[in-house]
Design an enzyme around this catalytic site. Structure first.
Site, mmCIF file in Angstrom:
data_model
loop_
_atom_site.group_PDB
_atom_site.id
_atom_site.type_symbol
_atom_site.label_atom_id
_atom_site.label_comp_id
_atom_site.label_asym_id
_atom_site.label_seq_id
_atom_site.Cartn_x
_atom_site.Cartn_y
_atom_site.Cartn_z
ATOM 1 N N MET A 30 0.562 -1.530 -0.008
ATOM 2 C CA MET A 30 0.078 0.134 0.192
ATOM 3 C C MET A 30 0.734 0.983 0.173
ATOM 4 O O MET A 30 0.516 2.542 0.415
ATOM 5 C CB MET A 30 -1.313 -0.143 1.032
ATOM 6 N N GLY A 31 2.049 1.224 -0.390
ATOM 7 C CA GLY A 31 2.983 2.315 -0.693
ATOM 8 C C GLY A 31 3.474 3.061 1.188
ATOM 9 O O GLY A 31 3.138 2.172 1.797
ATOM 10 N N LEU A 33 6.354 3.482 1.442
ATOM 11 C CA LEU A 33 7.731 1.896 1.634
ATOM 12 C C LEU A 33 8.162 2.317 2.841
ATOM 13 O O LEU A 33 9.589 3.397 2.892
ATOM 14 C CB LEU A 33 7.936 1.505 0.035
ATOM 15 N N HIS A 37 9.409 -3.521 3.377
ATOM 16 C CA HIS A 37 9.161 -3.766 1.779
ATOM 17 C C HIS A 37 9.957 -4.000 1.288
ATOM 18 O O HIS A 37 9.821 -4.841 0.185
ATOM 19 C CB HIS A 37 8.273 -2.474 1.659
ATOM 20 N N LYS A 149 4.960 -9.774 9.446
ATOM 21 C CA LYS A 149 4.302 -8.754 9.808
ATOM 22 C C LYS A 149 3.093 -8.447 9.843
ATOM 23 O O LYS A 149 2.680 -9.032 10.720
ATOM 24 C CB LYS A 149 4.813 -7.246 9.676
ATOM 25 N N GLN A 153 -2.772 -12.491 7.234
ATOM 26 C CA GLN A 153 -2.348 -11.892 5.761
ATOM 27 C C GLN A 153 -2.736 -13.388 5.235
ATOM 28 O O GLN A 153 -3.005 -13.658 4.254
ATOM 29 C CB GLN A 153 -2.470 -10.820 5.654
ATOM 30 N N VAL A 176 10.750 -7.302 9.498
ATOM 31 C CA VAL A 176 11.441 -6.196 9.782
ATOM 32 C C VAL A 176 11.784 -5.478 11.206
ATOM 33 O O VAL A 176 10.542 -4.833 10.779
ATOM 34 C CB VAL A 176 12.284 -5.466 8.646
ATOM 35 N N SER A 186 3.827 1.348 7.901
ATOM 36 C CA SER A 186 3.437 2.853 7.488
ATOM 37 C C SER A 186 3.013 3.554 8.322
ATOM 38 O O SER A 186 3.059 4.721 8.250
ATOM 39 C CB SER A 186 2.997 2.566 6.241
#
Ligand code: AMP
Length: 293
Positions: A30-31, A33, A37, A149, A153, A176, A186
């Site tokens: 979803m950006g 980053l 990511h 993470k 999902q 991470v 994010s």
């Protein structure tokens, strides 16, 4: 890095890659980053010719009252990071391009999406599986990478791929973390300084659960209790859940043995954070493990 903004152009590009027999890896995001990511990008590389990243804040996976509008967006910054990381292709569509107003079809994995985060976020995983199904059709990737993470999902998507016979290899990448243990997200940029200190308690609580297991505790409620006590020391922190579940069905364990997912969700101020660890618990000890893809 090549940037594609609409589905038609993406389909053309994907056909060219297939005609040239190039193997494609996909990293959906979803950006906004961060290094987490970028680690997925590296995890995608082995055996792959081109690596693509999608950047799409998926409205379908946000519930009413959640942070869809204020979710951080930084396409220019993301593109600079992806360029530096050697990404080959970026797909950054608009919501209008992805979802037709008349769309009526979703993908839902029964039973796995309504536990853990699904209890607080009804419909969230249906949004995730629907967008990932669409991305898999658009990209036809040989490999797709997701982070541990978001462990639930990962488990939900693994079930979807198996159930729908998708010929895509899933890879799961480790979490991470910041130097103090906070899992990169994010959403961490929402945190004020006091909240940022409490946010560190999630990983500390996972450490406490692990320490209890290492001390020989096998009662799941007691192990969870050790984690809860750490979280309860946070002034700005409110627990959503602390659970010990199996890694296939995500069902609560009474006694801990074999592979266990220790999962935490908590609000710190107004920000909902998640963290987890996968442990292999045996007679001889406790070792950190990975979700099997
Ligand atoms: P998001 O942009 O939050 O939807 O995340 C996109 C992908 O990056 C998902 O597969 C996440 O699990 C993964 N991801 C997010 N944060 C981390 C992290 N700290 N470490 C590893 N993977 C992550």
């Amino acid at each position: 890095v090549e940037v594609i903004q609409d589905r038609r152009a993406l389909r053309r590009r994907v056909h060219e890659l297939r005609a040239a027999h190039l193997r494609l890896g996909l990293v959906p995001t979803m950006g906004a980053l961060h290094a987490g990511h970028l680690s997925l990008l590296q995890r995608a590389r082995p055996g792959i010719d081109r690596v693509a990243v999608s950047i799409f804040v998926n409205p379908l996976q946000f519930g009413p009252g959640e942070d869809l509008e204020r979710y951080p967006r930084d396409l220019d910054g993301d593109l600079a990071r992806l360029e530096a990381a050697g990404c080959d292709l970026v797909f950054a569509p608009s919501a209008a391009d992805v979802y037709a107003p008349e769309a009526r079809t979703t993908v839902q994995v029964e039973g796995l999406g309504d536990v853990l985060c699904g209890r607080t976020r009804p419909g969230h995983f249906r949004g995730v599986t629907t967008i990932v199904a669409k991305l898999f059709h658009l990209f036809e990737p040989q490999v797709a990478v997701f982070g541990q993470k978001d462990a639930q999902q990962a488990v939900v998507l693994r079930r979807m791929v198996r159930d729908l016979d998708w010929a895509v290899e899933l890879r799961f990448a480790p979490i991470v973390r910041e130097p103090d243990g906070l899992a990169m997200s994010s959403r961490n940029r929402y945190l004020g300084p006091d909240e940022r200190r409490d946010a560190q308690l999630l990983s500390a609580a996972l450490g406490a659960a692990r320490a209890a297991l290492e001390a020989g505790e096998r009662d799941a409620a007691a192990v969870g209790g050790a984690a809860r006590r750490v979280l309860e020391s946070g002034r700005w922190l409110r627990i959503d859940y602390v659970e010990l579940v199996d890694t296939e069905r995500l069902q609560p364990l009474a006694r801990v043995e074999g592979q266990v997912l220790v999962a935490i969700a908590a609000w710190v101020g107004g920000t909902r954070l998640i963290d987890n660890v996968v442990l292999e618990v045996g007679d001889t000890g406790v070792a950190e493990s990975e979700l099997r893809a």
